[in-house]
Design a protein around this motif. Sequence first.
Motif, mmCIF file in Angstrom:
data_model
loop_
_atom_site.group_PDB
_atom_site.id
_atom_site.type_symbol
_atom_site.label_atom_id
_atom_site.label_comp_id
_atom_site.label_asym_id
_atom_site.label_seq_id
_atom_site.Cartn_x
_atom_site.Cartn_y
_atom_site.Cartn_z
ATOM 1 N N ARG A 118 4.612 1.617 17.947
ATOM 2 C CA ARG A 118 4.004 2.383 16.846
ATOM 3 C C ARG A 118 3.407 1.458 15.802
ATOM 4 N NH1 ARG A 118 5.414 7.891 15.647
ATOM 5 N NH2 ARG A 118 4.825 7.308 13.555
ATOM 6 N N ALA A 119 2.356 1.919 15.161
ATOM 7 C CA ALA A 119 1.761 1.175 14.049
ATOM 8 C C ALA A 119 2.707 1.207 12.858
ATOM 9 C CB ALA A 119 0.417 1.796 13.664
ATOM 10 N N SER A 120 2.723 0.122 12.110
ATOM 11 C CA SER A 120 3.546 0.078 10.894
ATOM 12 C C SER A 120 2.902 0.956 9.821
ATOM 13 C CB SER A 120 3.641 -1.358 10.373
ATOM 14 O OG SER A 120 2.372 -1.800 9.917
ATOM 15 N N GLU A 121 3.656 1.252 8.807
ATOM 16 C CA GLU A 121 3.120 2.031 7.688
ATOM 17 C C GLU A 121 1.951 1.297 7.029
ATOM 18 O OE1 GLU A 121 4.643 3.889 3.461
ATOM 19 O OE2 GLU A 121 6.093 3.669 5.092
ATOM 20 N N GLU A 122 2.046 -0.031 6.934
ATOM 21 C CA GLU A 122 0.963 -0.822 6.346
ATOM 22 C C GLU A 122 -0.311 -0.721 7.183
ATOM 23 O OE1 GLU A 122 4.051 -2.055 7.008
ATOM 24 O OE2 GLU A 122 4.861 -2.363 4.997
ATOM 25 N N GLU A 123 -0.161 -0.767 8.514
ATOM 26 C CA GLU A 123 -1.325 -0.621 9.378
ATOM 27 C C GLU A 123 -1.930 0.769 9.230
ATOM 28 O OE1 GLU A 123 -2.733 -0.889 14.062
ATOM 29 O OE2 GLU A 123 -0.665 -1.402 13.546
ATOM 30 N N GLU A 124 -1.098 1.789 9.179
ATOM 31 C CA GLU A 124 -1.592 3.159 8.983
ATOM 32 C C GLU A 124 -2.383 3.261 7.679
ATOM 33 O OE1 GLU A 124 -1.294 5.903 10.902
ATOM 34 O OE2 GLU A 124 0.055 5.140 12.451
ATOM 35 N N ASP A 125 -1.890 2.604 6.624
ATOM 36 C CA ASP A 125 -2.600 2.616 5.338
ATOM 37 C C ASP A 125 -3.974 1.966 5.460
ATOM 38 O OD1 ASP A 125 -0.465 3.895 4.139
ATOM 39 O OD2 ASP A 125 0.326 2.078 3.182
ATOM 40 N N LEU A 163 -5.503 -1.310 14.562
ATOM 41 C CA LEU A 163 -6.138 -2.551 14.138
ATOM 42 C C LEU A 163 -5.871 -3.585 15.230
ATOM 43 C CD1 LEU A 163 -5.181 -2.713 10.356
ATOM 44 C CD2 LEU A 163 -7.296 -1.856 11.394
ATOM 45 N N ALA A 164 -6.935 -4.210 15.727
ATOM 46 C CA ALA A 164 -6.790 -5.160 16.828
ATOM 47 C C ALA A 164 -5.938 -6.364 16.444
ATOM 48 C CB ALA A 164 -8.166 -5.616 17.310
ATOM 49 N N CYS A 165 -5.904 -6.691 15.161
ATOM 50 C CA CYS A 165 -5.093 -7.838 14.722
ATOM 51 C C CYS A 165 -3.599 -7.560 14.833
ATOM 52 C CB CYS A 165 -5.453 -8.247 13.297
ATOM 53 S SG CYS A 165 -4.943 -7.073 12.015
ATOM 54 N N GLN A 166 -3.217 -6.310 14.994
ATOM 55 C CA GLN A 166 -1.802 -5.946 15.055
ATOM 56 C C GLN A 166 -1.303 -5.674 16.475
ATOM 57 O OE1 GLN A 166 0.216 -6.113 12.196
ATOM 58 N NE2 GLN A 166 -1.683 -7.185 11.711
ATOM 59 N N THR A 208 -12.354 -9.616 8.908
ATOM 60 C CA THR A 208 -12.617 -10.259 7.624
ATOM 61 C C THR A 208 -11.394 -10.954 7.037
ATOM 62 O OG1 THR A 208 -14.363 -8.672 7.131
ATOM 63 C CG2 THR A 208 -13.444 -9.852 5.270
ATOM 64 N N CYS A 209 -10.250 -10.336 7.159
ATOM 65 C CA CYS A 209 -9.028 -10.890 6.537
ATOM 66 C C CYS A 209 -8.313 -11.878 7.446
ATOM 67 C CB CYS A 209 -8.097 -9.768 6.123
ATOM 68 S SG CYS A 209 -7.291 -8.935 7.519
ATOM 69 N N GLU A 210 -8.928 -12.201 8.591
ATOM 70 C CA GLU A 210 -8.376 -13.153 9.550
ATOM 71 C C GLU A 210 -7.007 -12.733 10.078
ATOM 72 O OE1 GLU A 210 -8.613 -17.010 7.740
ATOM 73 O OE2 GLU A 210 -10.797 -16.928 7.657
ATOM 74 N N GLY A 211 -6.848 -11.441 10.277
ATOM 75 C CA GLY A 211 -5.627 -10.928 10.884
ATOM 76 C C GLY A 211 -4.460 -10.751 9.943
ATOM 77 N N GLN A 212 -4.720 -10.742 8.642
ATOM 78 C CA GLN A 212 -3.639 -10.595 7.663
ATOM 79 C C GLN A 212 -3.381 -9.143 7.275
ATOM 80 O OE1 GLN A 212 -1.776 -13.335 6.747
ATOM 81 N NE2 GLN A 212 -3.016 -14.167 8.399
ATOM 82 N N MET A 213 -4.033 -8.198 7.970
ATOM 83 C CA MET A 213 -3.897 -6.769 7.723
ATOM 84 C C MET A 213 -4.233 -6.415 6.275
ATOM 85 S SD MET A 213 -1.068 -4.096 9.192
ATOM 86 C CE MET A 213 0.296 -4.858 8.389
ATOM 87 N N ALA A 214 -5.349 -6.981 5.795
ATOM 88 C CA ALA A 214 -5.810 -6.696 4.438
ATOM 89 C C ALA A 214 -7.195 -6.059 4.456
ATOM 90 C CB ALA A 214 -5.824 -7.981 3.613
ATOM 91 N N CYS A 215 -7.669 -5.656 5.635
ATOM 92 C CA CYS A 215 -8.946 -4.956 5.754
ATOM 93 C C CYS A 215 -8.868 -4.069 6.999
ATOM 94 C CB CYS A 215 -10.114 -5.947 5.851
ATOM 95 S SG CYS A 215 -10.232 -6.824 7.439
ATOM 96 N N SER A 216 -9.958 -3.443 7.344
ATOM 97 C CA SER A 216 -9.952 -2.595 8.545
ATOM 98 C C SER A 216 -11.111 -2.933 9.471
ATOM 99 C CB SER A 216 -9.999 -1.120 8.143
ATOM 100 O OG SER A 216 -11.173 -0.851 7.406
#
Length: 110
Positions: free
Chosen positions: A62-69, A83-86, A38-46
């Motif tokens: 490792r996943a970033s803290e933002e990705e973990e959130d 997240l596949a976008c990451q 949905t967020c087009e890979g901006q890590m603003a959704c899941s």
Amino acid sequence: MKIRFIAANGTDVSEVEAPAGERLLDVAQADGQPLEGTCEGQMACSTCHVILDPDDFARLPRASEEEEDMLDLAAGVTRHSRLACQIILDDALGSLTVRIPGAVRNMQGR
């Protein structure tokens, strides 16, 4: 590199070749996998949440803290969720096995 997608039903499998440097989300969408992004890979959704084979998960950075959130908001998260976008494909990985989760939670309400 080879990417193996396993559908949520656990039986349908699709294998594709993808070049290094591609995002896993883009490869999955090009293969027709049901990852919204949905967020087009901006890590603003899941909505691109995937579950990786445990061995493959261990080989990724490792996943970033933002990705973990963001993963905290995803449905059906496991210890091998990302997240596949990451995930940027790298020839050093060789191959990846990716399971598509059975449920999606879109936190943006769209």
